[in-house]
Structures are given as C-alpha cells and as structure tokens.
Scaffold this motif. Sequence first.
Motif, PDB file in Angstrom:
ATOM      1  N   ASP A 189      -5.174   5.377 -10.079  1.00 46.39           N
ATOM      2  CA  ASP A 189      -4.918   4.265 -10.840  1.00 46.39           C
ATOM      3  C   ASP A 189      -3.711   4.598 -12.069  1.00 46.39           C
ATOM      4  N   HIS A 199       2.571  -0.837   4.694  1.00 47.34           N
ATOM      5  CA  HIS A 199       2.241   0.589   4.215  1.00 47.34           C
ATOM      6  C   HIS A 199       3.622   0.996   4.119  1.00 47.34           C
ATOM      7  N   TRP A 233      -7.262   0.163  -2.021  1.00 45.39           N
ATOM      8  CA  TRP A 233      -6.437  -0.641  -2.883  1.00 45.39           C
ATOM      9  C   TRP A 233      -7.340  -1.751  -3.445  1.00 45.39           C
ATOM     10  N   PHE A 278       0.827  -1.138   0.091  1.00 45.27           N
ATOM     11  CA  PHE A 278      -0.040  -0.124   0.049  1.00 45.27           C
ATOM     12  C   PHE A 278       0.841   1.359   0.023  1.00 45.27           C
ATOM     13  N   VAL A 288      -7.521   8.208  -4.570  1.00 46.95           N
ATOM     14  CA  VAL A 288      -6.866   7.135  -5.205  1.00 46.95           C
ATOM     15  C   VAL A 288      -6.535   7.209  -6.780  1.00 46.95           C
ATOM     16  N   SER A 328      -6.583   0.455   3.908  1.00 43.44           N
ATOM     17  CA  SER A 328      -5.986  -0.333   2.816  1.00 43.44           C
ATOM     18  C   SER A 328      -7.272  -0.936   2.014  1.00 43.44           C
ATOM     19  N   LYS A 338      -0.985   1.786  -8.402  1.00 42.26           N
ATOM     20  CA  LYS A 338      -1.928   2.373  -7.499  1.00 42.26           C
ATOM     21  C   LYS A 338      -1.522   3.100  -6.533  1.00 42.26           C
TER      22      LYS A 338
END
Length: 589
Positions: free
Chosen positions: A479, A311, A427, A282, A477, A424, A409
């Motif tokens: 992509d 992380h 994702w 992540f 987030v 988390s 990502k």
Amino acid sequence: MNAFLLLAAADDFLQDPSSSSLTLNPDARALNLLPQESSTAIKEPLGIVYSENSTQSTETEKARRTRQLNEESNGINSNDNRSNPIIRQVTHEHKKSEKLKVSLLTEPKQERQSGEKKPAKAKRIQPDVVADARVRQMKDQLIRARVYLSLSATRTNAHFIRELRVRMKEVQKALGDATKDSDLHKNAFDKLRAMEQTLAKGKQIQDDCTAVVKKLRAIIHSTEEQLIVHKKQTLFLTHLTAKTVPKGLHCLPLRLSADYHSLNSSAQQFLNEEKLQDPKLFHYALFSDNVLATAVVVNSTVSNAKDSSKHVFHIVTDRLNYAAMRMWFLANPPGNATMEVQNVEEFTWLNASYSPVLQQLASRKMIDYYFKSHHGELDPNLKFRNPKYLSIMNHLRFYLPEIFPKLNKVVFLDDDIVVQKDLSGLWALDMKGKVNGAVETCGESFHRFDRYLNFSNPLIAKNFDPHACGWAYGMNVFDLEEWKKQNITGIYHRWQNLNEERELWKLGTLPPGLITFYKRVFPLEKSWHVLGLGYNPNVKEKEIERAAVIHYNGNLKPWLEIGIAKFRGYWSRFVDYDQAYMRECNMNP
C-alpha cells in the motif's frame, strides 16, 4: 509340573474305557482304602477317563475292576469317605483328569471338522530381501582388505599382499558402479568368494584384534573428515552454479539486443502507455535482469487473469539487459496486458547521496568482501557472497513510491515465481493500515527474526522480538499511500546507516525488510504464496496445486540444470520453446 503330569496321564490312558460307562455298587465304598495301599498294590492310576467308543473287552475289564474295588471296600464306613481329606483330594484330581481327557479327545475332532470345511492356509513368511546385500558385502570386503594392507603383520607377507591386491582389483572391477545386486556381473559371486578366502588367510596371519580395531577407527575418522570437506565443496559448487548463466540464457539477450537496435524508434515503443499511471488498474512491479524468467512471470500471470487488459507490468532491469527485455515483449506481447520496461540507471534520483545502500555497495570494503580471495577459508554465510547483493536491482523494492509516484497499490513479484491463479483479488484487500501484505512463514524456523538479525547487538535486542514471525518476499502487496504516511523509505535508510559495518545483519534484502516492516505486515492466506520449490523437494503437490503463486526460492532455479526435476514442469509450461529466439539459442525443455 502338575499340568505336565496330567497331560502325560492323558496320553497313557487314551485307549482305556470311558468313565461314563463305569457303574458301581451303591454299597461300594470306592477309593476309601486307596491311601492305605502300598505303592506295589496300585498297578494303574485311579483317575481314569475312558473312551466313548468302548469295545466288548473294555466292558469285561470294567466289570473286573468294579468287583475288585467292591471287595476291597467291604467293612469300611462310607462316612470316612467324606471325612478323609486325602480321598477328597484324589477324587478331585480324578475329576480334573477326566475333564482334561475329554478336552484332549474332543479338540482334535473339532479341528478335523473345521478343517474339512475350511482348509487351513499355510502362511508363508517372506524374508526381507535386501536388493544390495551382495554389493554391500563386496564393499565391506574392500574395507577389510585395506585394513590388512596397512597392518604390520600382513605387510611383511609379500605373497599374501600380492594375492590381496589382485583380489581387490577383481572385486573393484566386478563391483563397478553397481548399486544393487542385479547390476553385478555374473561372475561377481566367484570374485566375492575368492576374496573371502584371501581375507581368511589374512585373519590367520593377523590375529591381533586390537590392531584391527585401531585401524578401523582411523579409517572412520579419516572418512568423516573427507565427508566434511566434500560437503563444503558441494555447497561451494552449488552456489557457484547458481551464479552462472547457462549458455542459452547468455545467447538469448545477445540476439534480442541485436534485433532491438535494428528497429526504428517508433517500433521500439509499447502500446497503451496511457494505462501506466492509472491507479484503477492492477499494477505489478518486477525487477530482474533475466529475460526468460521475467517472461514466465508475465505469461503465467496473464494466462490466469480474468481480464488481462486490466493488468499492467512495470519491469525494471539494468542497462545490459534493457534492449533485450524490451525486444522480447515487443516480439511476444502478453495478450492485452500493458508493458513498461525501464532502465535502473536512468533513475537519476537514485544516487549515493540519497541512498545509503548505494554508497555502501560502492565501498572498498564491500568489493573486497565479494572479490578478494579467501585462501583456505569457507565463509559460513556463503550465500551472502552472491554478487546479486552488489546490485541496486536487489534493493529497488525499498523505493516503490519513488518509482511509481502516482500509484496507490502495487503487487511486487520476484522473477523466480510462477502465477497459477488470478491475482486481481489482492487489490480488494483491506490491509487495515498495514503497508506490506505478505505470507507469514512462522512454521519455518529459518524465517524467525533471530536467524537473520544479530540479537547479541543491544540495538537489535532492544527493538525487536527474536521469535517474531517472519514473512516472505516474492509476492507482496504494498500500500503505497500508507508507505508514504509511515515514511517506510526513511526507516530503511536509518537502519542501513546503522548497519554500515554489517554488525546488525549480513547482506541481503530480507533482514532489512524484516526490520523496516516490523509490525507493519498484513498476513495473507498461505495459499496465496507457496515457497520452497528451489531448495525443498518435499513440498507437497496438494499445496502446489492449491497455491496462487509458487516460488522457486533457493539455488535450484528451474532454468538451471540443478533445478528440482519434478517441479520444473510448473515453470516450463509457460515457456514457448518453439519461439524463434528460443530455437536459435538451442533452448529445449
């Protein structure tokens, strides 16, 4: 009127015998001759209702009246009683009066009976108490006094003016900084009364209401102009305060930098560098020059993570704060998370020939816009004069694939947010071919496209919907695979070139973000990201507690004194004020 007369009749005959005990001879023709009698012959009304508690004297009076009626009715046909409408009317009124009398006699009894069982509670009406009534009165007196000082009729009266000035000083001294009556001195009422007497003298001297009204209107106009000036000054000072660095935050990077440069090269390295390019973990992108704010973001994220070892935090800062940022996380490692700190000036690929925004930020026009003095001028878009818009740090969010070429990502975080839940799950989202996962802000009017873009320009009007739903930066987030496919960076560069003269939008990153990601945003549930803690004191506590990320967007940052006090605790609980560097810089909650 009829009701009033019936009530009066009921009162007059309260002591008369009850009609229930009245018996007439069957042959009697009562009341048949009543309409023919003169007014002098009728000594008492015929619609009599008698009390149930009759005495012996009452019975005698009843018998006498019965005999009198019988004698007067002899020789009269009883059928006339039925045919005479006047008699029927009198009889009807008699019955109505009878019912009224009975009700008047029985209701008090019922009230007394109910009163004996349940005593009536007296309802006290509490008058509204104004806590600052006297304070307001004294302020009003001062306004009236200023009016009299400026009127020609009172100005010529030296004795009155002298007395009025003395009273004004007394009232001002008694009033002080009081905001409610309980704050006033004990002798405030005496001063108020003395001022009222002086003002009464002024009223006698100046009895022309027209002059007073004109002066009051002038005062109102002047006060409104002063209010506008003060609002502008407040806005300017608020923005100025937001740009300043508190003493503690200035001290912190200096001490950290000094200690970092004292370390040998091996001690300056972070652990687990092999995780930095692992796409299965992540990854967070955080671009900031504020060490303490960055520390809060990382600490809050790790504290709420289910497994902090998965992380990875990628921090990009400027050359001035690079050493301090690295030293902080070397001295305060965030659990099992992996850290990376980079210097933006080491991105050799990011130059003016590649990035149009870099070329524009270095232009003379842009520098003059920020640093040229504007005497007697207040820019309506003052917030866009913040020097942070001159920094490429603010535009790095448009170059994520170049910064992290091996990642699929990334979650982008601003440095004025606090994480309250495990992130988390972001994702695992299926973004359905969209590039940017963000919380939409359609409920906020200032996040509509028409508030950030110039729709009077045909280029904007042709390509975008003015009522399109905006979204928020702060927790996004991205992509990166879709980013590359759809050439998002190229779209950004194209629109930046078109906006060289700032005709399409003002400065900032949200307007170009709205354009670049237009129809490419995947809406997240609102509880993922709650905004407004940096400007809106009315954000609901339930929304804050439910949010995964809370955002202090606005000028009232939690590390500044002007921050909203009731929201500061959500941020400060992730600051270790007992840490050595914090104590050395005298940083306290």
